[in-house]
Design an enzyme around this catalytic site. Sequence first.
Site, short mmCIF file in Angstrom:
data_model
loop_
_atom_site.label_atom_id
_atom_site.label_comp_id
_atom_site.label_asym_id
_atom_site.label_seq_id
_atom_site.Cartn_x
_atom_site.Cartn_y
_atom_site.Cartn_z
N HIS A 1 0.85 -1.12 0.05
CA HIS A 1 -0.03 -0.13 0.10
C HIS A 1 0.89 1.17 -0.14
O HIS A 1 1.90 1.24 0.49
CB HIS A 1 -1.12 -0.02 1.16
CG HIS A 1 -0.51 0.13 2.33
ND1 HIS A 1 -0.43 1.61 3.02
CD2 HIS A 1 -0.01 -0.54 3.52
CE1 HIS A 1 0.05 1.55 4.35
NE2 HIS A 1 0.15 0.06 4.42
N ASP B 1 6.14 2.82 6.51
CA ASP B 1 4.85 2.32 6.52
C ASP B 1 3.75 2.95 5.80
O ASP B 1 3.15 4.17 5.96
CB ASP B 1 4.15 2.06 8.01
CG ASP B 1 3.02 1.39 8.04
OD1 ASP B 1 2.60 0.64 6.88
OD2 ASP B 1 1.94 1.68 8.89
N GLU C 1 -4.97 1.55 2.45
CA GLU C 1 -5.00 0.54 3.08
C GLU C 1 -5.16 0.83 4.69
O GLU C 1 -5.72 0.10 5.61
CB GLU C 1 -3.66 -0.07 2.99
CG GLU C 1 -3.62 -1.38 4.04
CD GLU C 1 -2.78 -1.28 5.25
OE1 GLU C 1 -2.70 -2.24 6.02
OE2 GLU C 1 -2.52 -0.22 5.85
N GLU C 2 -4.71 2.09 4.88
CA GLU C 2 -4.84 2.62 6.25
C GLU C 2 -6.07 2.84 7.05
O GLU C 2 -6.35 3.25 8.19
CB GLU C 2 -3.86 3.68 6.53
CG GLU C 2 -2.36 3.72 6.18
CD GLU C 2 -1.82 2.93 7.41
OE1 GLU C 2 -2.50 2.39 8.44
OE2 GLU C 2 -0.50 2.55 7.31
N ASP D 1 4.30 -5.54 3.84
CA ASP D 1 4.19 -4.37 5.01
C ASP D 1 5.30 -4.54 6.04
O ASP D 1 5.89 -5.22 6.13
CB ASP D 1 2.82 -4.77 5.71
CG ASP D 1 2.21 -3.39 5.83
OD1 ASP D 1 2.63 -2.25 6.23
OD2 ASP D 1 0.59 -3.28 5.57
N HIS E 1 4.05 4.08 13.05
CA HIS E 1 3.02 5.23 13.03
C HIS E 1 3.33 6.49 13.87
O HIS E 1 2.86 6.90 14.68
CB HIS E 1 1.49 4.79 13.70
CG HIS E 1 0.96 4.16 12.65
ND1 HIS E 1 -0.58 3.89 12.55
CD2 HIS E 1 1.15 3.30 11.59
CE1 HIS E 1 -0.90 3.34 11.74
NE2 HIS E 1 0.04 2.79 10.78
#
Length: 349
Positions: A63, A176, A206-207, A229, A317
């Site tokens: 992604h 990410d 995707e998130e 990922d 994140h």
Amino acid sequence: MFNFDLLKTLCETPGIPSREEPIREVVIEALTPLVDSISVDVMGNVIGYKKGTGGPKVLIAAHMDEIGFMVKHIDDKGFIRLQPVGGFDPRNLVAQRVWVHGFAGESLLGALMPSSKPIHTATAEELSKPPKLEGLFVDLGLSADEVKEKVEIGDPVTLARTCERIGHNVMSKTLDNRLSVFIMIEAIRAMSSHQCDIYAVATVQEEVGLRGATPAAYAIEPDIAIALDETLAMDIPGGDVAEQVSALGKGTAIKIMDSSLLCHPKLVRHFRDVAEAHSIPYQLEILNRGGTDAGGMQRVRGGIPSFTLSTPCRYVHTVNESSAVSDIEASIQLLATWLEEAHTRTYGY
């Protein structure tokens, strides 16, 4: 040779869920020379197709969206309130800087601050309260009229941090999952002969719920679906060894399960066998919370044998996401080698 320049470009190009236009152009430019054809579907997924010689149809999904914000409100002093798009921990956001990508075409640098008293005037009780996402605002240093000439509701906002090398690692706000897009591109570049038909898909959204990979898999109808990922590397102070999931420097991570899927056991076995046969360092991953595009692809039509190849990453994140170059190289090598051998096994029951 590790292509850091490409990784840096991928990581520093903005693209929150549903607003992936800038990063999509970078991916198309990088992927086009490596595939036989390239297209963009209605969702915005980039689909690179590399023809095989009669092997299985393999979908690789990485992604390209990043967690970010949208402009939710502009007040009468020009301060901007935000709508999160993706999972943020507000503790990691205080006193950061952001880019507000205005509808008028200008990206404006701003301060991301909490609506709370400074330490000089706050009480002990006020200082003990954790920050909240809804309390954050952006200061662009402009009047309300100037802000509204450049920015409107719904404009994307991304964190303002660069991608850098630190020691044996790389660090960025968007490993990410731009790192996995990089791994997908570099694995296709690195592999030699292959029989499988390869669909290299840079997926969107995707998130916010695996929204790009699921319709892509439905349309492509692959025989095998592989997601790329990041996974948690909890090999840091304060962590429990039993809960660290993965560690930097110990190789790529072969996922067994996460909360979105149980990886197909025969695919797990095949990836392990390939890694061991070619002396590619790897570790096994069980992630009790979190998911990947494979969780969406697995369940389309009559079901697809699905698997996730992960790269360990510290501080996921946050603006300091960090991965070891050696683990990245192991992920590239294992994916490339498995693609060369994907036709040698079947995954039915």
